[in-house]
Design a protein around this motif. Sequence first.
Motif, mmCIF file in Angstrom:
data_model
loop_
_atom_site.group_PDB
_atom_site.id
_atom_site.type_symbol
_atom_site.label_atom_id
_atom_site.label_comp_id
_atom_site.label_asym_id
_atom_site.label_seq_id
_atom_site.Cartn_x
_atom_site.Cartn_y
_atom_site.Cartn_z
ATOM 1 N N UNK A 303 1.098 -1.257 -0.202
ATOM 2 C CA UNK A 303 0.171 -0.195 0.360
ATOM 3 C C UNK A 303 0.845 1.433 0.070
ATOM 4 N N UNK A 304 2.429 1.136 0.123
ATOM 5 C CA UNK A 304 2.886 1.803 0.627
ATOM 6 C C UNK A 304 3.405 2.249 -1.394
ATOM 7 N N UNK A 305 3.786 1.267 -2.055
ATOM 8 C CA UNK A 305 4.127 1.272 -3.105
ATOM 9 C C UNK A 305 3.576 1.126 -4.381
ATOM 10 N N UNK A 306 2.607 1.789 -4.330
ATOM 11 C CA UNK A 306 1.443 1.336 -5.312
ATOM 12 C C UNK A 306 2.003 1.702 -6.320
ATOM 13 N N UNK A 307 2.593 2.282 -7.161
ATOM 14 C CA UNK A 307 2.617 2.510 -7.955
ATOM 15 C C UNK A 307 3.286 1.237 -8.805
ATOM 16 N N UNK A 308 3.842 0.270 -7.911
ATOM 17 C CA UNK A 308 4.544 -0.811 -8.625
ATOM 18 C C UNK A 308 4.009 -1.968 -8.745
ATOM 19 N N UNK A 309 2.108 -1.827 -8.662
ATOM 20 C CA UNK A 309 0.513 -2.844 -8.501
ATOM 21 C C UNK A 309 0.778 -3.066 -11.176
ATOM 22 N N UNK A 310 1.136 -2.382 -11.515
ATOM 23 C CA UNK A 310 1.534 -2.314 -12.251
ATOM 24 C C UNK A 310 1.766 -3.073 -13.088
ATOM 25 N N UNK A 311 3.086 -3.427 -12.597
ATOM 26 C CA UNK A 311 4.528 -4.597 -12.816
ATOM 27 C C UNK A 311 4.186 -5.358 -12.157
ATOM 28 N N UNK A 312 3.914 -5.886 -11.175
ATOM 29 C CA UNK A 312 3.612 -6.746 -9.834
ATOM 30 C C UNK A 312 2.620 -7.858 -11.356
ATOM 31 N N UNK A 313 1.259 -6.649 -11.859
ATOM 32 C CA UNK A 313 0.305 -7.464 -12.391
ATOM 33 C C UNK A 313 0.876 -7.962 -13.291
ATOM 34 N N UNK A 314 2.012 -8.024 -14.567
ATOM 35 C CA UNK A 314 1.883 -7.838 -15.053
ATOM 36 C C UNK A 314 2.961 -9.676 -15.410
ATOM 37 N N UNK A 315 3.920 -8.897 -14.586
ATOM 38 C CA UNK A 315 4.545 -9.994 -14.025
ATOM 39 C C UNK A 315 3.350 -11.332 -13.526
ATOM 40 N N UNK A 316 2.398 -11.736 -12.917
ATOM 41 C CA UNK A 316 2.042 -12.331 -12.040
ATOM 42 C C UNK A 316 1.032 -12.752 -13.045
ATOM 43 N N UNK A 317 0.796 -12.518 -14.347
ATOM 44 C CA UNK A 317 -0.336 -12.654 -15.506
ATOM 45 C C UNK A 317 0.488 -13.025 -16.441
ATOM 46 N N UNK A 318 1.529 -13.355 -16.891
ATOM 47 C CA UNK A 318 2.470 -13.466 -17.707
ATOM 48 C C UNK A 318 3.014 -15.275 -16.745
ATOM 49 N N UNK A 319 3.257 -15.233 -15.647
ATOM 50 C CA UNK A 319 3.567 -16.426 -14.953
ATOM 51 C C UNK A 319 2.366 -17.777 -15.065
ATOM 52 N N UNK A 320 1.547 -17.150 -14.700
ATOM 53 C CA UNK A 320 0.353 -18.041 -14.677
ATOM 54 C C UNK A 320 -0.270 -18.588 -15.764
ATOM 55 N N UNK A 321 -0.108 -17.752 -16.968
ATOM 56 C CA UNK A 321 -0.170 -17.654 -18.223
ATOM 57 C C UNK A 321 0.416 -19.458 -18.619
ATOM 58 N N UNK A 322 1.875 -18.149 -18.272
ATOM 59 C CA UNK A 322 2.273 -19.923 -18.877
ATOM 60 C C UNK A 322 2.625 -21.261 -18.316
ATOM 61 N N UNK A 323 1.648 -21.031 -17.297
ATOM 62 C CA UNK A 323 1.335 -22.066 -15.684
ATOM 63 C C UNK A 323 0.114 -22.971 -16.128
ATOM 64 N N UNK A 324 -0.782 -22.658 -16.672
ATOM 65 C CA UNK A 324 -1.635 -22.402 -17.673
ATOM 66 C C UNK A 324 -2.191 -22.746 -18.797
ATOM 67 N N UNK A 325 -1.783 -22.058 -19.585
ATOM 68 C CA UNK A 325 -1.333 -22.174 -21.424
ATOM 69 C C UNK A 325 -2.376 -21.323 -21.616
ATOM 70 N N UNK A 326 -2.052 -20.582 -20.925
ATOM 71 C CA UNK A 326 -3.761 -19.617 -21.118
ATOM 72 C C UNK A 326 -3.001 -17.779 -21.894
ATOM 73 N N UNK A 327 -3.837 -16.840 -21.924
ATOM 74 C CA UNK A 327 -3.709 -15.784 -22.966
ATOM 75 C C UNK A 327 -4.900 -14.190 -23.058
#
Length: 456
Positions: A303-327
């Motif tokens: 909550x004290x570094x919310x400007x990092x949320x877009x980068x983190x979201x992008x990373x986690x989406x990429x991670x689970x796209x690969x794991x779940x074979x999604x797009x």
Amino acid sequence: MYKRILDEVDVGVHAVDETGRSIIYNKKMMQMESMDFQDVINKKLLDVFMFKDDQSSTLVKALQEGKETANVKQTYFNNKGQAITTINNTIPIYQGDALQGAVEIANDVTKLERLMKGNLYKGSTRYTFDKIIGKSPAIREVIEAATRASRTSSYVLIVGETGTGKELFAQSIHNASGRLSAPFISQNCAALPDNLIEGLLFGTKRGAFTGATDHPGLFEQAEGGTLLLDEINSLNLNLQAKLLRVLQEKMIRRIGDTKDTPVDVRVIANINEDPIDAIANNHLRKDLYYRLGVVTIFIPPLRERKEDIPLLVEHFIEKYNERFQMNVKGLSEEVKQSFFEYEWHGNVRELEHIIEAAMNIMMDEEIIRYSHLPYQYRSRMQLKERMIPLSTVDTFINENADTTVPLKDQLELFEKSYIEHVLKKNDFNISKTAGLLGLSRQSLQYRMKKLNIENS
């Protein structure tokens, strides 16, 4: 032309003048040390690189003693805290009788060292500083402090809420240190009962108790490396006293043994509450805190570094796209807005779990929508919308503007006022009030008793 020639040779070449300022730094040396030309050239060597306590720079030594050295192995650290190991030939440069500088020809053996000793790791050490996601000033400042800490063997205390990535930083410090080829062992101190954790840490001697065998503890297993003690505040105070003795004397004694064994282990401890609060609540010995907190690193909550949320979201989406074979491509605007409004008490870990949960129920959609988010998150957001407005807080402050009391007392006054407000709003229904406040019924009743709130 001479620079082009130096850049073509397959050895590192680094030269300094008589003041220790770098004047030649070739391409191979840049590759070996993962440094840029401008980071080194025209700067004093000891302002850029860090050396182990028991070693000095072979270049500086050549300047000081005026002697040539051959095939000297040296481990040192670049400006990112990464360990570099080289075999050096160092030559002082004279003009007549005057020492004008020194030149070093180096061969990189860093990768060879890691390959030879890689089998000594205990546990997973996947994380390095370059894998920490975030560009906010808050997180970059912490990375810089942790990087500096990796250059020494001082004990480190990492402070941060649950889910902020304390172990990630601990592993990064280990992997950037001179101990990276030695074991890294992690132990959650809250995961085992007191009667087992002592034997696990310090080891046991055969016959110490029924079924006891000669078994090395984690300190002995981590010899030469790093021992991470997670949730150090969960250890009982007696065991903390024994740990303090080990940290001070660098000696351990197995349970049931009569002799001490010297150990060379860097201890990194994690704590999920403010150390001062932990001391006040008898969760942490003050003397252990002063010994462990030689270097204290505070990891900011999400909550004290919310400007990092877009980068983190992008990373986690990429991670689970690969794991779940999604797009999946990203988030809807509604979800983005809610992420920036949310308080993230579970921090980065909670954000990852929400992304994973949302992608588990998606079909062929490419955008995560609000309806995909887990029920618990949506219900907490709805509760947030029903929270007391800031105008009420301002009113409370104005009503008490002429009174100056300690912050703890002022917070208790506001807590009492707010609980009474919600109780009255719900006709003093304990269960309903507790649900709206996000508390259990027992917790609310405890607070009412503590704050002298009458149920009427």
